[in-house]
Write an enzyme that holds these catalytic residues in place. Sequence first.
Site, PDB file in Angstrom:
ATOM      1  N   CYS A  89       0.805  -1.219   0.000  1.00 55.36           N
ATOM      2  CA  CYS A  89       0.000   0.000   0.000  1.00 55.36           C
ATOM      3  C   CYS A  89       0.841   1.274   0.000  1.00 55.36           C
ATOM      4  O   CYS A  89       0.336   2.344  -0.310  1.00 55.36           O
ATOM      5  CB  CYS A  89      -0.943   0.014   1.203  1.00 55.36           C
ATOM      6  SG  CYS A  89      -2.199  -1.284   1.150  1.00 55.36           S
ATOM      7  N   HIS A 338      -9.248   3.810  -1.448  1.00 58.46           N
ATOM      8  CA  HIS A 338      -7.850   3.383  -1.334  1.00 58.46           C
ATOM      9  C   HIS A 338      -7.420   2.638  -2.596  1.00 58.46           C
ATOM     10  O   HIS A 338      -7.399   1.410  -2.618  1.00 58.46           O
ATOM     11  CB  HIS A 338      -7.724   2.497  -0.090  1.00 58.46           C
ATOM     12  CG  HIS A 338      -6.347   2.001   0.219  1.00 58.46           C
ATOM     13  ND1 HIS A 338      -5.202   2.552  -0.326  1.00 58.46           N
ATOM     14  CD2 HIS A 338      -5.938   0.986   1.028  1.00 58.46           C
ATOM     15  CE1 HIS A 338      -4.146   1.882   0.152  1.00 58.46           C
ATOM     16  NE2 HIS A 338      -4.569   0.934   0.961  1.00 58.46           N
ATOM     17  N   CYS A 368       0.431   2.187   6.671  1.00 62.07           N
ATOM     18  CA  CYS A 368       0.777   0.776   6.855  1.00 62.07           C
ATOM     19  C   CYS A 368       0.871   0.089   5.502  1.00 62.07           C
ATOM     20  O   CYS A 368       0.242   0.495   4.530  1.00 62.07           O
ATOM     21  CB  CYS A 368      -0.250   0.087   7.747  1.00 62.07           C
ATOM     22  SG  CYS A 368      -1.940   0.103   7.099  1.00 62.07           S
TER      23      CYS A 368
END
Length: 382
Positions: A89, A338, A368
């Site tokens: 990510c 996201h 994260c």
Amino acid sequence: MAEAYIIDALRTPVGRRGRSLADLHPLDLAAVPLAELVQRNNVDSKEYDEIILGCIDQVGPQAMDIARNAWLAAGLSEEVPGTTVERQCGSGQQAVSYAAQAVMSGSSDLVVAGGVQSMSSIPLSYSNSAAADFGFPDPYRGSKLWAARYGDQEISQFRGAEMMAKHWGLSREQLEDFAVGSHERALKAQALGYFNREILALGQLQADEGPRAVDRGKMASLSPIVEGGLHTAATASQMSDGAAMLLIASEAAVKRYALKPRARIHHVSARGDDPIMMLSAPIRATKYALERTGMSLKDMDRIEINEAFAAVVLAWQKETGADMSKVNVNGGAIALGHPIGATGARLMTSLLHELERSGTKWGLQTMCEGGGQANVTIIERL
């Protein structure tokens, strides 16, 4: 060491998976903001040293170095190489870090960094990676050395989020309160036009599709993602499509091309943590970055921490003592979405524009990442 400056930053709207951007090829999703970024800064594309993009699940239409191919799809110079970064990510944020490091080292003067992700194009298995959806096994399965260290336990973001909620004593009500706040902040920012300067419309889509008024009764009725767990779809980030691009330049390039720096990249770093809990690394990475710079969270005017799950932000706040009035002030991934490989660059773009809008100076970004990792970037608005 030489300085690295942010000259420009823009992004597409974030589309919900299967909605407005679903039929757009990932190359075209990236090429539109790329072409705009180069065009509006009036530097011939052949003068650029490189393009670095984050992208996860580099298969199908996202394979074969999407950074290079998107640059070409945008009609830009064939002389410029591209490379695609995969740090889960944090891929888009790592792309910016690599660009900044190249400029700081003196090896590059003008670099485009960002990210792109079409989660509509590539099925996602949130447990590990999209590889499972293409017939590949769990990436950990079969490794004797991995099993000797971590055993044969399940490794997934969902499990990690539940481990964090339990470890930091969070309740489902707290998670849902946070998620509601994310949507409320995002809706307010949209209504006040806070995102207008950073977003480049794609077709009819001019705004992020994710934010919406939340029905608390319906939220409370949702089943947990993990049996017996606390997180639901409402307290996790939305699967999305999107792209974001930043122009990073050296002082020499600023003078040569008469560019106007908007921010200085003060610090970049990354740290790792427990890969089984997976999502706790922003805590360690934030502390590390502050120690390296001699700064504190009190010095930060705005903070962006990715809302992969509500527990990530709430646990981070418990450990760092951050002032939440400075954190994700215009909503986060629970509301805005996201697009995994692009989110790091989206956060940086939004952070820069929010510092400018609010007339504040220092910003910190962290998120994260799969494998128990986290990036931190600190920027100074100029």
